[in-house]
Design an enzyme around this catalytic site. Sequence first.
Site, PDB file in Angstrom:
ATOM      1  CG  ASP A  90      -2.072   0.970   1.050  1.00  0.00           C
ATOM      2  OD1 ASP A  90      -2.507   1.201  -0.099  1.00  0.00           O
ATOM      3  OD2 ASP A  90      -2.533   1.519   2.063  1.00  0.00           O
ATOM      4  CG  HIS A 102      -4.329  10.731   2.423  1.00  0.00           C
ATOM      5  ND1 HIS A 102      -5.343  10.605   3.349  1.00  0.00           N
ATOM      6  CD2 HIS A 102      -3.401   9.785   2.761  1.00  0.00           C
ATOM      7  CE1 HIS A 102      -5.049   9.632   4.208  1.00  0.00           C
ATOM      8  NE2 HIS A 102      -3.874   9.125   3.870  1.00  0.00           N
ATOM      9  CD  GLU A 122      -6.005   5.055   4.565  1.00  0.00           C
ATOM     10  OE1 GLU A 122      -5.367   4.256   3.827  1.00  0.00           O
ATOM     11  OE2 GLU A 122      -5.454   5.776   5.426  1.00  0.00           O
ATOM     12  CD  GLU A 156      -5.347   3.090  -0.298  1.00  0.00           C
ATOM     13  OE1 GLU A 156      -4.525   2.511  -1.054  1.00  0.00           O
ATOM     14  OE2 GLU A 156      -5.222   3.149   0.929  1.00  0.00           O
ATOM     15  CG  ASP A 215      -5.507   0.538   3.734  1.00  0.00           C
ATOM     16  OD1 ASP A 215      -5.530  -0.554   4.318  1.00  0.00           O
ATOM     17  OD2 ASP A 215      -4.611   1.389   3.904  1.00  0.00           O
ATOM     18  NE  ARG A 246      -7.504   6.899   9.513  1.00  0.00           N
ATOM     19  CZ  ARG A 246      -6.858   6.687   8.365  1.00  0.00           C
ATOM     20  NH1 ARG A 246      -5.580   6.351   8.358  1.00  0.00           N
ATOM     21  NH2 ARG A 246      -7.496   6.798   7.220  1.00  0.00           N
ATOM     22  CD  GLN A 271      -2.444   5.274  10.364  1.00  0.00           C
ATOM     23  OE1 GLN A 271      -3.675   5.267  10.349  1.00  0.00           O
ATOM     24  NE2 GLN A 271      -1.718   5.749   9.372  1.00  0.00           N
ATOM     25  CE  LYS A 294      -3.050   2.575   7.191  1.00  0.00           C
ATOM     26  NZ  LYS A 294      -3.897   3.444   6.389  1.00  0.00           N
ATOM     27  CB  THR A 319      -7.314  -4.395   2.133  1.00  0.00           C
ATOM     28  OG1 THR A 319      -6.384  -3.910   3.095  1.00  0.00           O
ATOM     29  CG2 THR A 319      -7.311  -3.480   0.918  1.00  0.00           C
ATOM     30  CD  GLU A 328      -7.444  12.879   3.976  1.00  0.00           C
ATOM     31  OE1 GLU A 328      -7.739  11.713   3.651  1.00  0.00           O
ATOM     32  OE2 GLU A 328      -6.994  13.711   3.183  1.00  0.00           O
TER      33      GLU A 328
HETATM   34 CA    CA Z   1      -3.853   3.223   2.652  1.00  0.00          CA
END
Ligand code: CA
Length: 414
Positions: free
Chosen positions: A125, A132, A198, A200, A230, A234, A237, A250, A254, A360
Amino acid sequence: MLKPSWVTSANTADTPFPLNNLPYGVFSTASLTPRCGVAIGDQIFDCQAAEMSGLISGLYEAPLFAQADWNAVMEAGKSLWSALRQRLTDILADGSVSQTAAQACLIAQSDAEMHLPFRVSEFTDFYAGRHHATNVGTMFRGAENALPPNWLHIPIGYNGRASSVVISGTDIQRPWGQLKAPDAESPVFAPSRRFDFELEMGAIVGTASSGQVSVDTADNMIFGYVLLNDWSARDIQAWEYQPLGPFQAKATATSISPWIVTTEALAPFRCMTPPREVPLLPHLQDTGPMLFDIDLRVTHTTPEGADTVLADTNYREMYYSSAQQLAHHTSSGCPMRSGDLLGSGTISGARETERGSLLELSWGGKTPVSLSDGSSRSFIEDGDMITLEGQAKGDGYQIGFGHCVGTVLPADTK
Ligand code: CA
């Protein structure tokens, strides 16, 4: 222009799957075991049945569709990809001489269950969306250190887990993890409270490589693209990411959309990456348009069924193309396998309504997002469903990706 098909549902301006598209998936029905198929209108063309009836013979020696994945086709390389796409186009085109035989190979999509379209050999990834990276960097390290010093020179990535990749529609269980609030003295082990999506794109490597690969060669190695979510914890993370990057944050799951849209189908939608603030080193420089103009949307659905569009953006917002990411991936000599999946990194535009994650959109929880039913979210709550959609818009037709959907279930009780 829309290419007409004898499958009439494929001849509308708003079908995601006109003859121009022909995306590849794996499906089963109550009576058919999982097998390869091609989406056309609201139908699926059964490739295994077509191969057995001789409709697509003569292109290759060994059977390609005896297995329930597209890996044999992917490994065969670009000339077979083109020949197969041409043959499928001929079979399904208006006026095809094979219409009667091909009709027997059609299954309604509404009767089918979709499965992972390929065996995922590896998953990497990236972090290649400028908006971002700037947004997240600002939240994690402050505006002055938002973009790491390497960011404008290399597409940053980490090695993920192929085992965590699931097909759209799979429920996602909220993960447990080690969490530590900034003001807490010590961490706790608990279900994530800041679980996120996420938005993507995933690029699928078709042909394997060993040694360094140029950007041009990398572009030719990519079989196609899917939507990719994904899922990201948070709070896990924030505690774990320094100095080696994301790990358990993560690793839960996915999700990918079920239809591989081929690089060839996307050819009319190629576009350049944005202007470079600093020149890239020669081995990563753009050699042509290798991004794609694909509209993307994220929709949130509450357990009660209230839908809210969270974000609209476009794949062309990326700073690096998947070909550049793949070239970078091989720069140390790292061998790439057929079935390697490369996540683009979260795709966010410049505007607040174009942000591809709740981190975000809610600015780390400081400005919760208002939903259509009057409630709000900073992060995903149990029972919430996230849907990604994508389409490239042509003249009188579109190349659709279908949906990438997942519902978040409560964490295990311990
Ligand atoms: Ca990602």
